[in-house]
Write an enzyme that holds these catalytic residues in place. Structure first.
Site, PDB file in Angstrom:
ATOM      1  N   TYR A 125       0.116  22.234  28.994  1.00 41.91           N
ATOM      2  CA  TYR A 125       0.488  23.148  27.911  1.00 41.91           C
ATOM      3  C   TYR A 125       1.994  23.357  27.803  1.00 41.91           C
ATOM      4  O   TYR A 125       2.463  24.409  27.394  1.00 41.91           O
ATOM      5  CB  TYR A 125      -0.261  24.485  28.055  1.00 41.91           C
ATOM      6  CG  TYR A 125      -1.728  24.343  27.690  1.00 41.91           C
ATOM      7  CD1 TYR A 125      -2.115  23.887  26.434  1.00 41.91           C
ATOM      8  CD2 TYR A 125      -2.731  24.647  28.612  1.00 41.91           C
ATOM      9  CE1 TYR A 125      -3.454  23.717  26.100  1.00 41.91           C
ATOM     10  CE2 TYR A 125      -4.080  24.486  28.279  1.00 41.91           C
ATOM     11  CZ  TYR A 125      -4.426  24.020  27.028  1.00 41.91           C
ATOM     12  OH  TYR A 125      -5.743  23.856  26.701  1.00 41.91           O
TER      13      TYR A 125
ATOM     14  N   LYS B 174      -8.534  -4.793   8.020  1.00 40.99           N
ATOM     15  CA  LYS B 174      -7.435  -5.534   8.646  1.00 40.99           C
ATOM     16  C   LYS B 174      -7.930  -6.635   9.588  1.00 40.99           C
ATOM     17  O   LYS B 174      -9.063  -6.607  10.054  1.00 40.99           O
ATOM     18  CB  LYS B 174      -6.502  -4.562   9.388  1.00 40.99           C
ATOM     19  CG  LYS B 174      -5.861  -3.536   8.475  1.00 40.99           C
ATOM     20  CD  LYS B 174      -5.046  -4.176   7.372  1.00 40.99           C
ATOM     21  CE  LYS B 174      -4.248  -3.193   6.538  1.00 40.99           C
ATOM     22  NZ  LYS B 174      -5.033  -2.277   5.715  1.00 40.99           N
TER      23      LYS B 174
ATOM     24  N   PHE C   4       0.853  -1.181   0.000  1.00 32.89           N
ATOM     25  CA  PHE C   4       0.000   0.000   0.000  1.00 32.89           C
ATOM     26  C   PHE C   4       0.897   1.243   0.000  1.00 32.89           C
ATOM     27  O   PHE C   4       2.005   1.227   0.551  1.00 32.89           O
ATOM     28  CB  PHE C   4      -0.925  -0.028   1.233  1.00 32.89           C
ATOM     29  CG  PHE C   4      -1.807   1.171   1.315  1.00 32.89           C
ATOM     30  CD1 PHE C   4      -2.750   1.425   0.333  1.00 32.89           C
ATOM     31  CD2 PHE C   4      -1.684   2.075   2.356  1.00 32.89           C
ATOM     32  CE1 PHE C   4      -3.557   2.558   0.394  1.00 32.89           C
ATOM     33  CE2 PHE C   4      -2.491   3.200   2.425  1.00 32.89           C
ATOM     34  CZ  PHE C   4      -3.422   3.437   1.448  1.00 32.89           C
TER      35      PHE C   4
ATOM     36  N   ARG D 278       4.359  16.483  24.196  1.00 32.54           N
ATOM     37  CA  ARG D 278       4.354  16.538  25.669  1.00 32.54           C
ATOM     38  C   ARG D 278       5.299  15.471  26.221  1.00 32.54           C
ATOM     39  O   ARG D 278       5.620  14.500  25.538  1.00 32.54           O
ATOM     40  CB  ARG D 278       2.945  16.277  26.207  1.00 32.54           C
ATOM     41  CG  ARG D 278       1.941  17.331  25.818  1.00 32.54           C
ATOM     42  CD  ARG D 278       0.615  17.105  26.529  1.00 32.54           C
ATOM     43  NE  ARG D 278      -0.266  18.229  26.298  1.00 32.54           N
ATOM     44  CZ  ARG D 278      -1.229  18.260  25.358  1.00 32.54           C
ATOM     45  NH1 ARG D 278      -1.437  17.217  24.576  1.00 32.54           N
ATOM     46  NH2 ARG D 278      -1.979  19.332  25.203  1.00 32.54           N
TER      47      ARG D 278
ATOM     48  N   GLN E 232      -7.193  -0.450  10.275  1.00 29.89           N
ATOM     49  CA  GLN E 232      -8.158   0.038   9.287  1.00 29.89           C
ATOM     50  C   GLN E 232      -9.174  -1.087   9.003  1.00 29.89           C
ATOM     51  O   GLN E 232      -8.890  -2.266   9.244  1.00 29.89           O
ATOM     52  CB  GLN E 232      -7.344   0.478   8.042  1.00 29.89           C
ATOM     53  CG  GLN E 232      -8.131   0.827   6.814  1.00 29.89           C
ATOM     54  CD  GLN E 232      -8.285  -0.369   5.893  1.00 29.89           C
ATOM     55  OE1 GLN E 232      -7.580  -1.361   6.022  1.00 29.89           O
ATOM     56  NE2 GLN E 232      -9.230  -0.289   4.987  1.00 29.89           N
TER      57      GLN E 232
ATOM     58  N   ASP F 120       6.801  -3.090   8.559  1.00 29.42           N
ATOM     59  CA  ASP F 120       5.434  -2.729   8.190  1.00 29.42           C
ATOM     60  C   ASP F 120       4.617  -4.009   8.334  1.00 29.42           C
ATOM     61  O   ASP F 120       4.596  -4.864   7.446  1.00 29.42           O
ATOM     62  CB  ASP F 120       5.367  -2.186   6.760  1.00 29.42           C
ATOM     63  CG  ASP F 120       3.953  -1.769   6.365  1.00 29.42           C
ATOM     64  OD1 ASP F 120       2.989  -2.304   6.964  1.00 29.42           O
ATOM     65  OD2 ASP F 120       3.804  -0.930   5.454  1.00 29.42           O
TER      66      ASP F 120
ATOM     67  N   HIS G 250      -0.300  -6.037   7.684  1.00 36.19           N
ATOM     68  CA  HIS G 250      -1.043  -7.252   7.308  1.00 36.19           C
ATOM     69  C   HIS G 250      -0.791  -8.395   8.302  1.00 36.19           C
ATOM     70  O   HIS G 250      -1.284  -9.491   8.065  1.00 36.19           O
ATOM     71  CB  HIS G 250      -0.561  -7.775   5.943  1.00 36.19           C
ATOM     72  CG  HIS G 250      -0.779  -6.836   4.802  1.00 36.19           C
ATOM     73  ND1 HIS G 250      -0.308  -7.096   3.530  1.00 36.19           N
ATOM     74  CD2 HIS G 250      -1.426  -5.649   4.718  1.00 36.19           C
ATOM     75  CE1 HIS G 250      -0.637  -6.107   2.719  1.00 36.19           C
ATOM     76  NE2 HIS G 250      -1.305  -5.208   3.412  1.00 36.19           N
TER      77      HIS G 250
ATOM     78  N   ARG H 258      -3.553  10.680  18.825  1.00 36.48           N
ATOM     79  CA  ARG H 258      -4.033   9.717  19.815  1.00 36.48           C
ATOM     80  C   ARG H 258      -5.280   9.000  19.311  1.00 36.48           C
ATOM     81  O   ARG H 258      -6.129   9.583  18.636  1.00 36.48           O
ATOM     82  CB  ARG H 258      -4.358  10.448  21.129  1.00 36.48           C
ATOM     83  CG  ARG H 258      -3.191  11.242  21.695  1.00 36.48           C
ATOM     84  CD  ARG H 258      -3.543  11.907  23.008  1.00 36.48           C
ATOM     85  NE  ARG H 258      -4.687  12.788  22.939  1.00 36.48           N
ATOM     86  CZ  ARG H 258      -4.610  14.123  22.883  1.00 36.48           C
ATOM     87  NH1 ARG H 258      -3.434  14.724  22.893  1.00 36.48           N
ATOM     88  NH2 ARG H 258      -5.699  14.865  22.821  1.00 36.48           N
TER      89      ARG H 258
HETATM   90  C1  LIG Z   1       1.083  -2.686   3.851  1.00 36.49           C
HETATM   91  C2  LIG Z   1       0.382  -1.500   4.457  1.00 36.49           C
HETATM   92  N1  LIG Z   1       1.104  -0.539   5.028  1.00 36.49           N
HETATM   93  C3  LIG Z   1       0.536   0.536   5.590  1.00 36.49           C
HETATM   94  C4  LIG Z   1      -0.834   0.677   5.631  1.00 36.49           C
HETATM   95  C5  LIG Z   1      -1.409   1.923   6.213  1.00 36.49           C
HETATM   96  O1  LIG Z   1      -2.306   1.714   7.258  1.00 36.49           O
HETATM   97  P1  LIG Z   1      -3.557   2.676   7.476  1.00 36.49           P
HETATM   98  O2  LIG Z   1      -4.550   2.433   6.396  1.00 36.49           O
HETATM   99  O3  LIG Z   1      -4.051   2.279   8.833  1.00 36.49           O
HETATM  100  O4  LIG Z   1      -3.047   4.075   7.461  1.00 36.49           O
HETATM  101  C6  LIG Z   1      -1.636  -0.325   5.087  1.00 36.49           C
HETATM  102  C7  LIG Z   1      -3.102  -0.268   5.174  1.00 36.49           C
HETATM  103  O5  LIG Z   1      -3.878  -0.075   4.360  1.00 36.49           O
HETATM  104  C8  LIG Z   1      -1.019  -1.432   4.444  1.00 36.49           C
HETATM  105  O6  LIG Z   1      -1.746  -2.383   3.850  1.00 36.49           O
END
Ligand SMILES: Cc1ncc(COP(=O)(O)O)c(C=O)c1O
Length: 417
Positions: free
Chosen positions: A233, A197, A97, A226, A194, A168, A171, A243
Site C-alpha cells: 500500500y 491480432k 485505429f 508501486r 486484441q 505502434d 499489427h 496488469r
Molecule cells: C494500429 C493500432 N493501434 C492501436 C491499437 C489498440 O490496441 P487495443 O485494441 O489492444 O487497445 C490497435 C488495435 O486495434 C491498432 O490496430
C-alpha cells in the site's frame, strides 16, 4: 469472356472457407487449466505473464517488456512514462485505429496528423518533418498492416529535433526492419493482443523498451504507482491497475507455440500474393522495399485505381466477397475527419485545447490518406494468409476474373446513368 461474376448470379470462384481465427487447441486448454488450478490468477502471484514478457522481449530483441490490459493503454502509458503531457505535440498518422491518436489526447498532449506515402500506406517522413515545431516531443509511426515504417528516416528526424519514437506495432508482431525485429528500435514500442491480432488473448497489450528508466516507470505506472521492494500500500506516482491476468498470460504462452511458424507462412504467402496481384492492371499491393525483411501481414493491403481497373474499390470489394474471398475496404475515415476530432469531443481531456486554443482539426488535410480511405484502400485479413499457395492463387484468380469483367461493369453502370 470468362464466367459470370458471382455478384451477378454466376458460380463463385471459391466455396471453400479460409482458416478461421483464432486458432487454438489442446495447448490452450492445458495452460488455461494449469493457471486455473494454481489458484494464482493475478500476474503478481503467477508465472504465465512474466514468462510471456520474457519470451516476447527476447524474440523482439528488447531488454524489457511490460504486459498491459490492451494496446490503447500501452500507448498512453508509454507517453506518460516519457513525460509527455500538456503543451506537447505528438505526430501520428491519420490512417490507423483510433488509439494511435486518442492515447495522445488521454495523455493530455496534442496529436498532429502527418500524411502517408501513397504506395506503402505508412507515415511519410517528409510530412512528419514539415510538422515539427518547438512543442513536438514524439512521433508514433504505425507499422501499418505489419510492414515497418521508414524507421531510419524517422530516427534521423527524431535525432535532429530531439524527439522520441514510440512504435505502434499493434499489427507488427515479429515483423523485421533491416533484419531487426520491430518494437524496440524506437525508444518504446507497443503491441496489441486484441482478438483479431496475429498473437491474441482476447484483449491485452505489451510495451517493449531497451531503456531501464522507461521500463521502471512503465512497470510502476501499470501497477498503481508501486515500486519494487516497497510495501503493497505504498504508491509513489500516479498510475492504475493495468496488469494482465494469468489467464491471458496462459493463452499467450499457448498461442506462442504456433506464432513463429504462422508468421513465416503469412510472410511467404503475402509475398507471393503481392507478386500475382501486381500483374493485374489497376491493382497496387502495399509497396514493400528491401528494408522490410519480414512482413507480419496482419493485413494484406492493396490499392484499387478505378480508372485502370475498370471498377471502383467498393464494387471490387463486393464482387470479391461474392466470389468467396472475404475482403474489406479498411479504415474509411481519416482520423482527423472523425466527429471526435472535428468536434473536439475530448471529455475531461482538455490539455490540448488549453495548449492550443485555436485547435481545429477541420483544417487538417492529408491528401494521400484521403485517397486511400475514400477511394483506393482494400484489405484482406491475416487469417487468409494462413492458407496454402493454392488459396493465394484463388484470391489472385478471383481478382483477375473481376478485372476481366471490370470494363463491362463500368459500361453497364454508364448505361444506367
Ligand atoms: C494500429 C493500432 N493501434 C492501436 C491499437 C489498440 O490496441 P487495443 O485494441 O489492444 O487497445 C490497435 C488495435 O486495434 C491498432 O490496430
Amino acid at each position: 469472356m470468362t464466367d459470370t461474376l458471382a455478384i451477378h448470379g454466376g458460380k463463385p470462384l471459391r466455396t471453400k472457407p479460409f482458416p478461421e481465427w483464432p486458432i487454438f487447441g489442446e495447448v490452450e486448454e492445458r495452460y488455461l487449466l494449469r493457471a486455473l488450478r494454481s489458484g494464482k490468477w493475478g500476474r503478481l502471484a503467477g508465472n504465465d505473464v512474466s514468462q510471456f514478457e520474457k519470451t516476447f522481449a527476447e524474440y523482439h530483441q528488447a531488454k524489457h517488456a511490460i504486459a498491459v490490459v490492451n494496446g490503447t493503454v500501452g500507448l498512453r502509458l508509454a507517453l506518460i512514462a516519457a513525460g509527455i503531457g500538456e503543451g506537447d505535440e505528438v505526430i501520428v498518422p491519420p490512417y490507423t485505429f483510433l488509439a494511435t491518436a486518442s492515447a495522445v489526447i488521454e495523455a493530455n498532449a496534442t496529436p498532429v496528423f502527418a500524411d502517408l506515402e501513397l504506395d506503402t500506406f505508412n507515415i511519410d517522413p517528409a510530412s512528419v518533418e514539415s510538422l515539427v515545431t518547438a512543442r513536438t516531443k514524439a512521433i508514433i509511426p504505425v507499422h501499418l498492416a505489419g510492414q515497418p515504417a521508414d524507421l531510419d528516416a524517422l530516427a534521423a528526424i527524431a535525432k535532429r529535433h530531439n524527439l522520441i519514437v514510440i512504435e505502434d506495432a499493434a499489427h507488427a508482431h515479429g515483423a523485421e526492419y533491416k533484419g531487426r525485429r520491430v518494437g524496440a528500435i524506437g525508444q518504446m514500442g507497443m503491441f496489441s493482443f486484441q482478438s483479431s491480432k496475429n498473437l491474441c488473448s482476447g484483449e491485452g497489450g505489451i510495451v517493449l523498451t531497451n531503456h531501464d528508466d522507461l521500463a521502471e516507470r512503465l512497470r510502476s505506472i501499470h501497477n498503481c504507482g508501486r515500486i519494487a521492494g516497497a510495501a503493497w500500500y505504498e504508491h509513489f506516482t500516479i498510475g492504475g491497475n493495468y496488469r494482465l491476468s494469468e489467464f491471458q498470460g496462459a493463452v499467450l504462452n499457448a498461442q506462442w507455440t504456433r506464432f513463429d511458424q504462422q508468421t513465416s507462412t503469412r510472410d511467404a504467402n503475402g509475398k507471393y500474393l503481392a507478386q500475382r496481384i501486381a500483374q493485374i492492371p489497376g491493382l497496387y499491393p502495399q509497396r514493400r522495399g528491401p528494408e522490410c525483411t519480414r512482413h507480419s501481414y496482419h493485413l494484406f493491403c492493396f490499392r484499387v485505381v478505378a480508372p485502370e481497373f475498370g471498377m471502383s474499390r467498393d464494387a471490387l470489394i463486393a464482387a470479391l466477397t461474392a466470389e468467396g474471398i472475404p475482403s474489406l475496404a479498411g479504415y474509411l475515415i481519416p482520423l482527423y475527419r472523425q466527429k471526435l476530432f472535428e468536434n473536439l469531443a475530448f471529455g475531461p481531456y482538455r490539455g490540448c485545447q488549453r495548449a492550443h486554443p485555436d485547435l481545429d482539426y477541420r483544417r487538417t488535410s492529408c491528401p494521400n490518406c484521403e485517397t486511400i480511405c475514400y477511394q483506393q484502400g482494400a484489405w484482406l485479413e491475416q487469417r487468409l494468409l494462413l492458407g496454402t499457395r493454392a488459396d493465394m492463387d484463388d484470391i489472385a484468380d478471383a481478382l483477375e476474373k473481376i478485372h476481366a469483367h471490370g470494363n463491362v461493369s463500368a459500361a453497364i453502370a454508364c448505361q444506367g446513368k
